[in-house]
Design an enzyme around this catalytic site. Structure first.
Site, mmCIF file in Angstrom:
data_model
loop_
_atom_site.group_PDB
_atom_site.id
_atom_site.type_symbol
_atom_site.label_atom_id
_atom_site.label_comp_id
_atom_site.label_asym_id
_atom_site.label_seq_id
_atom_site.Cartn_x
_atom_site.Cartn_y
_atom_site.Cartn_z
ATOM 1 N N LYS A 19 0.841 -1.212 0.000
ATOM 2 C CA LYS A 19 0.000 0.000 0.000
ATOM 3 C C LYS A 19 0.871 1.255 0.000
ATOM 4 C CE LYS A 19 -2.678 0.717 3.728
ATOM 5 N NZ LYS A 19 -2.323 1.929 4.472
ATOM 6 N N ARG A 40 2.922 6.026 -3.295
ATOM 7 C CA ARG A 40 4.063 6.834 -3.737
ATOM 8 C C ARG A 40 4.289 6.730 -5.244
ATOM 9 N NH1 ARG A 40 4.353 5.603 1.519
ATOM 10 N NH2 ARG A 40 5.614 6.883 2.962
ATOM 11 N N ASP A 82 2.288 -1.179 11.780
ATOM 12 C CA ASP A 82 0.952 -1.593 11.337
ATOM 13 C C ASP A 82 0.634 -3.036 11.653
ATOM 14 O OD1 ASP A 82 0.813 0.443 8.302
ATOM 15 O OD2 ASP A 82 0.405 0.897 10.411
ATOM 16 N N ARG A 103 -5.959 1.498 18.330
ATOM 17 C CA ARG A 103 -5.707 0.072 18.161
ATOM 18 C C ARG A 103 -5.339 -0.613 19.482
ATOM 19 N NH1 ARG A 103 -2.891 0.200 12.065
ATOM 20 N NH2 ARG A 103 -4.914 0.164 11.005
ATOM 21 N N ARG A 148 -7.265 -3.543 9.898
ATOM 22 C CA ARG A 148 -6.260 -4.463 10.429
ATOM 23 C C ARG A 148 -6.787 -5.198 11.662
ATOM 24 N NH1 ARG A 148 -2.265 -3.825 7.000
ATOM 25 N NH2 ARG A 148 -1.784 -1.748 6.213
HETATM 26 O O1 LIG Z 1 4.214 6.231 5.131
HETATM 27 C C1 LIG Z 1 3.374 5.301 5.030
HETATM 28 O O2 LIG Z 1 3.032 4.768 3.959
HETATM 29 C C2 LIG Z 1 2.777 4.790 6.292
HETATM 30 C C3 LIG Z 1 3.332 5.128 7.484
HETATM 31 C C4 LIG Z 1 2.778 4.723 8.783
HETATM 32 O O3 LIG Z 1 2.121 5.815 9.368
HETATM 33 P P1 LIG Z 1 2.940 6.873 10.277
HETATM 34 O O4 LIG Z 1 3.896 7.541 9.373
HETATM 35 O O5 LIG Z 1 1.895 7.812 10.766
HETATM 36 O O6 LIG Z 1 3.582 6.058 11.332
HETATM 37 C C5 LIG Z 1 1.784 3.572 8.686
HETATM 38 O O7 LIG Z 1 0.997 3.462 9.884
HETATM 39 C C6 LIG Z 1 0.883 3.745 7.517
HETATM 40 O O8 LIG Z 1 0.037 2.606 7.393
HETATM 41 C C7 LIG Z 1 1.605 3.892 6.202
HETATM 42 C C1 LIG Z 2 -2.544 3.338 9.510
HETATM 43 C C2 LIG Z 2 -2.664 2.786 8.313
HETATM 44 O O1 LIG Z 2 -2.801 3.499 7.127
HETATM 45 P P1 LIG Z 2 -3.120 5.060 6.971
HETATM 46 O O2 LIG Z 2 -2.340 5.821 8.018
HETATM 47 O O3 LIG Z 2 -2.664 5.353 5.565
HETATM 48 O O4 LIG Z 2 -4.599 5.244 7.165
HETATM 49 C C3 LIG Z 2 -2.652 1.320 8.105
HETATM 50 O O5 LIG Z 2 -2.698 0.902 6.909
HETATM 51 O O6 LIG Z 2 -2.598 0.574 9.106
#
Ligand SMILES: O=C(O)C1=C[C@@H](OP(=O)(O)O)[C@@H](O)[C@H](O)C1
Ligand SMILES: C=C(OP(=O)(O)O)C(=O)O
EC number: 2.5.1.19
Length: 442
Positions: free
Chosen positions: A27, A32, A321, A352, A393
């Protein structure tokens, strides 16, 4: 954003997990690829793209900003880049659904544009903290505003230029890091971000692949504005965050082995493997190779007896995550598992820590939340009726608990699973989980 119809999962006992499985595309990398392909010169061809709701929200936003994108067709996209200055004002608000990555990275991308933008999302996203990106962007000269509560809608007014900043991240967040690097492409001088702990580095890797003037030195990443990006090819590997449910499931099911192919194994994302192996999981990494700038491998998981551990805090950002899945592993482990330094889990799609603790409690597992973590004592998992609170999740994590429960588990609030893992129920059933999905279950 219109909220989706309610959906629940029902998981019957007696399931198993075995065979071979390929999870959908990553994802984070998918987001990106679309954003950088959109502002590059020339065409970008993407393969392995995740056609989940979150990445599709980013794709829809780039189309609304005037970018021609063909696909996705079997994970393939063709993006006609418009260059750094080629985006056009969207006709209306950009609706980013459930996706925090879309909203925060786009805030950075749009902060330096010469047109206004408005970013909104679903009920969950509209409650999540956004000052973490708007404050540093404002220091760069952006004219960007949140609601008084620091939440969306984000309103971005046009600015003539941005200035690079030297910014120590107050939180270990790849989204904030990425937002500032994207804004830095439009800023004069250098934008440097220093992170307090290692977070996923997909942005830096991809900026380099697209020819940006980006430098990484330890915990610092810097980018110089004024250049241009060159389109090319992006190969998106399988998402280890989606694989995590199956890594845990195959460890606790007592069946298997389960093989996961074409999995992204970026070292900034492999905390879940490290933590599970510390608990005694038997996860074998094979066929490691580089897939266009991102490490890829095949993982095989055998059933194992897990032991509770104190999770090292430095692993947290590298598994951020995967904790809903890891909490299910802890529930099935012998002894106590403790997590600290994970306060960020409280501001994801749901809180969570609280939602997982409630669900574990409903299944007969002792789970004690703390402000920045949790203490879980492994034991027999009962059947029961729990709430995922619309968190994709959490829904998938508790589905895997059904492999060891002594009675059916009903999980309400599963309508958002398609944001990250379209086809989850089908893939899980094919691998042997006795799961069905039903309308209803608020
Ligand atoms: O940069 C990213 O693609 C992500 C960074 C994470 O968030 P944070 O940057 O807020 O930790 C993660 O929880 C999210 O699912 C995806
Ligand atoms: C926190 C998540 O994604 P986002 O921050 O993009 O909602 C995730 O995929 O667990």
């Amino acid at each position: 954003m219109t909220e989706k119809p309610e959906r629940r999962f029902v998981v019957e006992p007696g399931g198993a997990l075995s065979g071979t499985l390929q999870v959908p595309g990553d994802k984070s990398i998918s987001h990106r690829a679309v954003m950088l392909g959109a502002i590059a010169e020339g065409e970008t061809a993407v393969s392995g793209f995740l056609d989940g709701d979150d990445a599709m929200a980013t794709l829809a936003a780039m189309r609304a900003l005037g970018v021609a994108i063909d696909g996705p067709e079997q994970g393939r996209l063709r993006i006609q880049g418009v260059g750094l200055r080629g985006l056009q004002a969207a006709a209306g608000a950009l609706d980013l659904g459930n996706s925090g990555t879309s909203m925060r990275l786009l805030a950075g991308l749009l902060a330096g544009q010469r047109f206004a933008s408005r970013l909104v999302g679903d009920r969950s996203l509209m409650k999540r903290p956004m000052r973490r990106v708007t404050e540093p962007l404002a220091r760069m000269g952006a004219n960007i505003h949140t609601e008084p509560s620091g939440t969306a809608p984000l309103v971005i007014e046009p600015v003539a230029a941005l200035e690079g900043i030297d910014y120590p991240l107050p939180v270990a967040s790849a989204q904030v890091k990425s937002a500032l690097l994207l804004a830095g492409l439009y800023a004069s001088g250098e934008t440097r971000v220093t992170e307090p702990a290692v977070t996923r580095d997909h942005t830096e890797r991809m900026l380099e692949a697209f020819g940006a003037d980006v430098r990484v030195a330890g915990s610092q990443v810097s980018v110089r504005g004024g250049g241009s990006l060159q389109g090319g090819a992006v190969v998106v590997p399988g998402d280890i965050s989606s694989a995590a449910f199956f890594l845990v499931g195959a460890s606790i099911a007592g069946t298997g082995p389960l093989t996961l192919t074409n999995l992204g194994l970026n070292p900034t994302r492999t905390g879940v493997i490290d933590i599970l192996q510390r608990m005694g999981a038997r996860i074998h990494v094979e066929r490691e190779r580089s897939g266009a700038g991102e490490p890829v491998a095949t993982l095989t998981v055998e059933p194992s007896r897990l032991q509770g551990i104190a999770i090292p805090p430095d692993r947290v950002p590298l598994a951020i995550d995967e904790f809903p899945a890891l909490f299910i592993a802890a529930a099935c482990a012998e002894g106590e598992t403790t997590l600290t330094g994970a306060e960020e889990l409280r501001v994801k799609e749901s809180d969570r820590i609280a939602v997982m603790a409630d669900g574990l409690g409903a299944l007969g597992i002792q789970a004690e939340p703390t402000p920045d973590g949790i203490r879980i004592v492994g034991g027999p998992v009962r059947g029961g009726h729990i709430q995922a609170r619309g968190d994709h999740r959490i829904a998938m994590a508790f589905a895997m608990a059904g492999l060891v429960a002594d009675a059916p588990i009903t999980i309400d609030g599963c309508s958002e699973v398609d944001t990250s893992f379209p086809g989850f129920v089908d893939r899980a059933r094919e691998a042997g989980l006795r799961i069905r999905s039903e309308e209803g279950g608020a």
